[in-house]
Design a protein around this motif. Structure first.
Motif, mmCIF file in Angstrom:
data_model
loop_
_atom_site.group_PDB
_atom_site.id
_atom_site.type_symbol
_atom_site.label_atom_id
_atom_site.label_comp_id
_atom_site.label_asym_id
_atom_site.label_seq_id
_atom_site.Cartn_x
_atom_site.Cartn_y
_atom_site.Cartn_z
ATOM 1 N N THR A 1 1.806 38.620 -64.404
ATOM 2 C CA THR A 1 1.122 37.766 -65.586
ATOM 3 C C THR A 1 0.482 38.838 -66.322
ATOM 4 O O THR A 1 0.253 40.083 -66.065
ATOM 5 C CB THR A 1 0.497 36.533 -65.214
ATOM 6 O OG1 THR A 1 0.266 35.772 -66.176
ATOM 7 C CG2 THR A 1 -0.948 37.001 -64.430
ATOM 8 N N GLU B 1 -4.579 30.271 -68.700
ATOM 9 C CA GLU B 1 -3.183 30.245 -69.000
ATOM 10 C C GLU B 1 -2.718 29.673 -70.270
ATOM 11 O O GLU B 1 -2.058 30.007 -71.209
ATOM 12 C CB GLU B 1 -2.413 29.332 -67.789
ATOM 13 C CG GLU B 1 -1.269 28.877 -67.803
ATOM 14 C CD GLU B 1 -0.433 30.242 -67.792
ATOM 15 O OE1 GLU B 1 0.882 30.352 -68.370
ATOM 16 O OE2 GLU B 1 -0.812 31.378 -67.208
ATOM 17 N N GLU B 2 -3.541 28.448 -70.646
ATOM 18 C CA GLU B 2 -3.204 27.898 -71.864
ATOM 19 C C GLU B 2 -3.342 28.882 -73.037
ATOM 20 O O GLU B 2 -2.560 28.962 -74.066
ATOM 21 C CB GLU B 2 -4.149 26.677 -72.064
ATOM 22 C CG GLU B 2 -3.788 25.595 -73.201
ATOM 23 C CD GLU B 2 -4.673 24.645 -73.222
ATOM 24 O OE1 GLU B 2 -4.522 23.785 -74.507
ATOM 25 O OE2 GLU B 2 -5.591 24.079 -72.346
ATOM 26 N N THR C 1 -3.248 32.025 -73.006
ATOM 27 C CA THR C 1 -2.119 32.968 -73.072
ATOM 28 C C THR C 1 -0.839 32.792 -73.634
ATOM 29 O O THR C 1 -0.225 33.394 -74.178
ATOM 30 C CB THR C 1 -2.153 33.751 -71.533
ATOM 31 O OG1 THR C 1 -3.234 34.099 -71.104
ATOM 32 C CG2 THR C 1 -1.162 34.890 -71.532
ATOM 33 N N VAL C 2 -0.609 31.274 -73.116
ATOM 34 C CA VAL C 2 0.792 30.807 -73.730
ATOM 35 C C VAL C 2 0.727 30.881 -75.324
ATOM 36 O O VAL C 2 1.731 31.067 -75.861
ATOM 37 C CB VAL C 2 1.088 29.398 -73.138
ATOM 38 C CG1 VAL C 2 2.061 28.649 -73.676
ATOM 39 C CG2 VAL C 2 1.425 29.433 -71.487
ATOM 40 N N THR D 1 3.706 33.141 -64.919
ATOM 41 C CA THR D 1 2.542 32.399 -64.946
ATOM 42 C C THR D 1 1.465 32.817 -64.178
ATOM 43 O O THR D 1 1.840 33.436 -63.253
ATOM 44 C CB THR D 1 2.792 30.966 -65.173
ATOM 45 O OG1 THR D 1 3.129 30.538 -63.962
ATOM 46 C CG2 THR D 1 3.952 30.466 -66.270
ATOM 47 N N LEU D 2 0.109 32.362 -64.284
ATOM 48 C CA LEU D 2 -0.773 32.617 -63.471
ATOM 49 C C LEU D 2 -0.435 32.057 -61.707
ATOM 50 O O LEU D 2 -0.553 32.675 -61.012
ATOM 51 C CB LEU D 2 -2.233 32.100 -63.832
ATOM 52 C CG LEU D 2 -2.860 32.756 -64.704
ATOM 53 C CD1 LEU D 2 -4.339 31.781 -65.033
ATOM 54 C CD2 LEU D 2 -3.371 34.092 -64.564
ATOM 55 N N SER D 3 -0.005 30.643 -62.025
ATOM 56 C CA SER D 3 0.360 30.168 -60.697
ATOM 57 C C SER D 3 1.471 30.876 -60.101
ATOM 58 O O SER D 3 1.823 30.762 -58.790
ATOM 59 C CB SER D 3 0.621 28.712 -61.089
ATOM 60 O OG SER D 3 1.946 28.672 -61.800
ATOM 61 N N ASP E 1 2.154 34.297 -60.198
ATOM 62 C CA ASP E 1 1.710 35.605 -60.193
ATOM 63 C C ASP E 1 1.173 35.742 -58.582
ATOM 64 O O ASP E 1 0.076 35.516 -58.317
ATOM 65 C CB ASP E 1 0.835 36.110 -61.021
ATOM 66 C CG ASP E 1 0.265 37.455 -60.854
ATOM 67 O OD1 ASP E 1 -0.447 38.035 -60.254
ATOM 68 O OD2 ASP E 1 1.074 38.379 -61.896
#
Length: 288
Positions: free
Chosen positions: A177, A210-211, A213-214, A231-233, A235
């Protein structure tokens, strides 16, 4: 006529001063000093160094070198865990990929095809590896292949433990990520500009909400990157190495359009005498 370079430099200086006012570290340091058991004085989580670190980076605050991307002013504030106070004069190395996932020094190796994870340091594949049964090519070696220096730099922390880097929001590459690497070294003689022979006391990575970055990845040049973002989750470094404790505080320059530029802060609490243990990684994982 005033050159664009001078204008850009002037804007950076004024924006950096604004960043200092908005995200200034001394208030956090003072709070830490006034609260003996404050969370501000708990050691920060460590993350792995990855295969793309290069020694002898340039002593500078502006590391962009004209690389396109959303402007980012990154404030790293260093706290001495033992004294619960700012760690002045520490040496901070930063390095990151560009908007399309490329690291300077490794431009050929890090320009990977879709689906190929980044490589581990010093990995040397046997001849012909990766060309049988549809297997992907081998991961890249951990040795530099060029002398490019974009998005790399070193600074010494000021009396308040602060450094500010002018950079861009990082892109991503297969398996990782968006993130920025940093290393904290205990400074020796403040007048020594060689920055050599210093003791490494912390190795970390900086992550972003995350929001946010998207949203940013919908902008060019990031959206021209034709691979699926991790995504973070998803990575492995973020999940396995306490990345949730290393998410930066981020805000827009003008409080409205994040694509116009961002300012971010991360506080790293370190033991100046500590020697970081290698961060654990999942078996068989290649990370950058």
């Amino acid at each position: 006529m005033v050159s664009k370079t001078r204008i850009a430099r002037r804007q950076f200086i004024s924006t950096t001063l604004a960043l200092g006012a908005a995200l200034r570290f001394p208030a956090s340091a003072q709070a830490a000093e006034n609260t003996s058991n404050s969370a501000l004085c708990r050691l920060s989580a460590e993350q792995e160094v990855g295969p793309y670190y290069i020694e002898d980076a340039l002593l500078r605050s502006d590391i962009t070198e004209g690389r396109p991307g959303i402007p980012l002013l990154l404030n790293i504030a260093i706290v001495d865990e033992r004294r619960c106070s700012p760690l002045a004069n520490a040496i901070i190395d930063v390095w990151q990929c560009d908007a399309l996932g490329i690291y300077s020094g490794f431009t050929k190796q890090s320009a990977l095809p879709q689906g190929l994870p980044p490589g581990a340091p010093n990995f040397e594949p046997p001849p012909g590896a990766g060309d049988r049964h549809g297997e992907p090519p081998p991961p890249p070696p951990g040795r530099p292949s060029d002398r490019l220096t974009f998005l790399r730099g070193v600074q010494r922390a000021d009396a308040q433990g602060n450094v500010v880097f002018q950079t861009i929001f990082p892109g991503f590459y297969p398996g990782r990520t968006n993130h920025i690497h940093f290393k904290v070294r205990v400074a020796g003689n403040a007048g020594d500009k060689s920055l050599s022979g210093e003791h490494v006391s912390h190795i970390g990575q900086i992550f972003f909400p995350e929001e946010l970055t998207v949203e940013l990845m919908r902008n060019r040049p990031y959206r021209d990157h034709r691979i699926q973002r991790t995504t973070l989750s998803d990575d492995g470094v973020f999940v396995d190495q306490q990345g949730a404790k290393s998410i930066a505080r981020v805000r827009a320059f003008d409080h409205s359009a994040v694509a116009n530029g961002l300012r971010a802060q991360i506080v790293a609490v370190v033991d100046p005498d500590a020697k970081p243990s290698p961060a654990r990684r999942s078996p068989g994982a290649f990370r950058g």
